[in-house]
Scaffold this motif. Sequence first.
Motif, PDB file in Angstrom:
ATOM      1  N   ASP A 162       0.833  -1.117  -0.046  1.00 21.70           N
ATOM      2  CA  ASP A 162      -0.028   0.020   0.196  1.00 21.70           C
ATOM      3  C   ASP A 162       0.892   1.129  -0.246  1.00 21.70           C
ATOM      4  N   ASP A 165       0.859   3.784   2.835  1.00 21.60           N
ATOM      5  CA  ASP A 165       1.035   3.311   4.319  1.00 21.60           C
ATOM      6  C   ASP A 165       2.726   3.275   4.527  1.00 21.60           C
ATOM      7  N   ASN A 167       3.999   2.809   7.223  1.00 24.03           N
ATOM      8  CA  ASN A 167       4.579   1.577   7.985  1.00 24.03           C
ATOM      9  C   ASN A 167       5.183   0.513   7.213  1.00 24.03           C
ATOM     10  N   THR A 168       4.718   0.223   5.868  1.00 22.96           N
ATOM     11  CA  THR A 168       5.286  -0.783   5.165  1.00 22.96           C
ATOM     12  C   THR A 168       6.050  -0.554   3.632  1.00 22.96           C
ATOM     13  N   ASP A 203      -0.884 -14.050  11.892  1.00 29.17           N
ATOM     14  CA  ASP A 203      -1.759 -12.725  11.767  1.00 29.17           C
ATOM     15  C   ASP A 203      -0.830 -11.479  11.809  1.00 29.17           C
ATOM     16  N   LYS A 224      -8.297  -2.476   0.940  1.00 28.37           N
ATOM     17  CA  LYS A 224      -6.898  -2.607   0.814  1.00 28.37           C
ATOM     18  C   LYS A 224      -6.421  -4.216   1.491  1.00 28.37           C
ATOM     19  N   LEU A 225      -7.226  -5.013   1.439  1.00 23.49           N
ATOM     20  CA  LEU A 225      -6.864  -6.270   2.073  1.00 23.49           C
ATOM     21  C   LEU A 225      -5.890  -6.971   1.256  1.00 23.49           C
ATOM     22  N   TYR A 227      -3.050  -5.921   0.364  1.00 22.21           N
ATOM     23  CA  TYR A 227      -1.954  -5.381   0.621  1.00 22.21           C
ATOM     24  C   TYR A 227      -1.241  -6.124   1.974  1.00 22.21           C
ATOM     25  N   ARG A 229      -0.075  -6.320   5.502  1.00 26.70           N
ATOM     26  CA  ARG A 229      -0.457  -5.889   7.130  1.00 26.70           C
ATOM     27  C   ARG A 229       0.768  -6.370   7.815  1.00 26.70           C
ATOM     28  N   ASP A 231       2.457  -6.190  12.121  1.00 30.93           N
ATOM     29  CA  ASP A 231       2.721  -5.559  13.343  1.00 30.93           C
ATOM     30  C   ASP A 231       4.227  -5.544  13.527  1.00 30.93           C
TER      31      ASP A 231
END
Length: 340
Positions: A162, A165, A167-168, A203, A224-225, A227, A229, A231
């Motif tokens: 994404d 985003d 973060n990624t 997850d 946007k599933l 892409y 994700r 933690d």
Amino acid sequence: MNKDMDLGSMCSPLPRSASVISTGLYLPTRVLSNHELEKMVDTTDEWIRSRTGIRERRIASDKETPSFMGARAAEMALREAQLLPTDIDLLLVATTTPDTVFPSTACHIQRELGARHIPAFDIQAACSGFLYAMFLAGQCIATGAYETILVVGTEKLSTILDWEDRNTCVLFGDGAGAVIMRHCKGKRGILSFELGADGSLGDLLTVPGGGARLPLRPDNIHQKLHYIRMDGRKVFRQAIEAMDRCAKLCLKKAGIRPSDLSCIFPHQANIRIIEALAQRLELPLDAFHVHVERYGNTSAACIPIALHEASHSGRIRSGDLLLLVAFGAGLTWAGIVLEW
Ligand code: ACO
């Protein structure tokens, strides 16, 4: 992560050794710098460099599919080994970003190379995938099932990021690497391995959509599933723990100490993870081959890219003891001790 990785599978050198005889790589020419990313998301070059070690990464064009990049890396490895595509007996491809759901990327590469009607299939263990594939190639050579095995790691992670985003999107890059493996008389090749997975922590790092559970439908795409994700903090901790344990088990199985190693090839996600691993193995950082600053995290492609760079720069030579160690989504981890 399973704290009870046992030594029950203690492995001696394979009955018939399996060595890497050549390497290849392919990197897209398009370089995306941290400064360009500053214009795309709320980030800074300083933040990215200090938190990850990454300065730039390569981004593939539309034409540069995972199979295209993997085939070019494979051709380089074949040239180096003075072999033809028709000499390959088995083709294994590690990728998290296949060209198509099916056919496999391995079948696309087989066609592109003009290989014979050999078995060709993909292995999906995210960033650990290349070492899972190398392990399998080693077993096939050891049993005599196949003689000449092409192992490719290829990724186009830019397609599952994404780009809004921060973060990624700053972490990953595209590219491919390949090795050819064979039995070589007088060489020990793979000395030990350790593989593992802990699906209960899946997850923490996932692409939730695009598969059969959450197919590519407008509502899922809107969320946007499809892409990545992640933690980040939890993955960071798991990566250090798993790579440390895996590396130590591999060394123990091979009967060698960290100081016996000529070079370590870690998965390249973040320089701070590599620094923590160096500290735990009581080795200097310069014992590690590091390219994360130039390519970011190229997942299954990062270790074969590093092997090619190190062998071509003269950093590793015949007879050197190497540790390859990876960690990725799944969660998965893998290590191999190898005599080059
Ligand atoms: N620019 C600026 N700020 C940012 C960015 C960015 N690009 N990204 C995150 N931040 C912010 C966060 O929002 C957070 O802000 P907040 O405190 O206001 O919430 C702050 O920076 C700190 O975030 P942290 O998550 O604590 O940062 P950390 O130091 O842990 O670094 C990172 C984050 C780089 C993601 C790190 O956790 C990491 O490398 N994790 C592991 C990655 C990894 O190994 N991934 C994958 C394995 S690969 C595979 O299998 C595909």
